[in-house]
Scaffold this motif. Sequence first.
Motif, mmCIF file in Angstrom:
data_model
loop_
_atom_site.group_PDB
_atom_site.id
_atom_site.type_symbol
_atom_site.label_atom_id
_atom_site.label_comp_id
_atom_site.label_asym_id
_atom_site.label_seq_id
_atom_site.Cartn_x
_atom_site.Cartn_y
_atom_site.Cartn_z
ATOM 1 N N GLU A 171 10.123 -5.362 2.274
ATOM 2 C CA GLU A 171 9.491 -4.462 3.004
ATOM 3 C C GLU A 171 8.773 -3.318 2.088
ATOM 4 O O GLU A 171 7.533 -2.988 2.202
ATOM 5 N N ASN A 204 6.001 -5.045 0.025
ATOM 6 C CA ASN A 204 5.016 -5.117 0.776
ATOM 7 C C ASN A 204 4.092 -3.670 0.746
ATOM 8 O O ASN A 204 2.852 -3.738 0.953
ATOM 9 N N CYS A 205 4.835 -2.767 1.081
ATOM 10 C CA CYS A 205 4.175 -1.470 1.330
ATOM 11 C C CYS A 205 3.392 -1.059 0.100
ATOM 12 O O CYS A 205 2.377 -0.639 0.166
ATOM 13 N N LYS A 258 2.291 -2.853 -2.225
ATOM 14 C CA LYS A 258 0.917 -3.795 -2.229
ATOM 15 C C LYS A 258 -0.137 -2.881 -1.315
ATOM 16 O O LYS A 258 -1.252 -3.044 -1.803
ATOM 17 N N THR A 259 0.182 -2.828 -0.117
ATOM 18 C CA THR A 259 -0.765 -2.328 0.806
ATOM 19 C C THR A 259 -1.034 -0.710 0.564
ATOM 20 O O THR A 259 -2.361 -0.465 0.983
ATOM 21 N N ALA A 260 -0.394 -0.037 -0.259
ATOM 22 C CA ALA A 260 -0.597 1.116 -0.581
ATOM 23 C C ALA A 260 -1.049 1.284 -2.103
ATOM 24 O O ALA A 260 -1.052 2.396 -2.602
ATOM 25 N N SER A 261 -1.648 0.344 -2.566
ATOM 26 C CA SER A 261 -2.334 0.233 -3.782
ATOM 27 C C SER A 261 -1.331 0.850 -4.930
ATOM 28 O O SER A 261 -1.544 1.671 -5.983
ATOM 29 N N HIS A 262 0.163 0.640 -4.734
ATOM 30 C CA HIS A 262 1.190 0.972 -5.507
ATOM 31 C C HIS A 262 1.415 2.461 -5.682
ATOM 32 O O HIS A 262 1.916 2.680 -6.787
ATOM 33 N N LYS A 321 3.924 6.832 -0.824
ATOM 34 C CA LYS A 321 3.499 6.320 0.489
ATOM 35 C C LYS A 321 4.672 5.578 1.224
ATOM 36 O O LYS A 321 4.882 5.228 2.274
ATOM 37 N N CYS A 322 5.565 5.136 0.130
ATOM 38 C CA CYS A 322 6.568 3.974 0.458
ATOM 39 C C CYS A 322 8.079 4.637 0.388
ATOM 40 O O CYS A 322 8.992 3.809 0.411
#
Length: 101
Positions: A38, A41-42, A44-48, A52-53
């Motif tokens: 999880e 994946n976060c 990756k979707t948050a451009s590292h 945000k994660c």
Amino acid sequence: MSAAGGAFGGNRGLRPVPPEKGIFPLDHLHLCDLEKIEYLNCLKTASHQSEKCRDFSKKYLQCRMEKNLMAKQDLAELGFRESNVETSGGKVAERIDNRDQ
């Protein structure tokens, strides 16, 4: 060859001392794989952008502590204070530091 350093250098007979933080047992039994996936994946979707994660990071660390994969520690000491980060519209708005000035 030097007797004090051994064949490849280094101090023979002295046990290395592990660092206080940063080294812990690997999750060979995959006890926290869901939380790890999880979090990754976060990222990756948050451009590292790890900020945000934070919730996923916190959840992963809690899992590791519960499964004795790392020493139990107050999450505030790891940077997870409730008032540490306030978000607005998905962007970090302000950091609040609870230190005396």
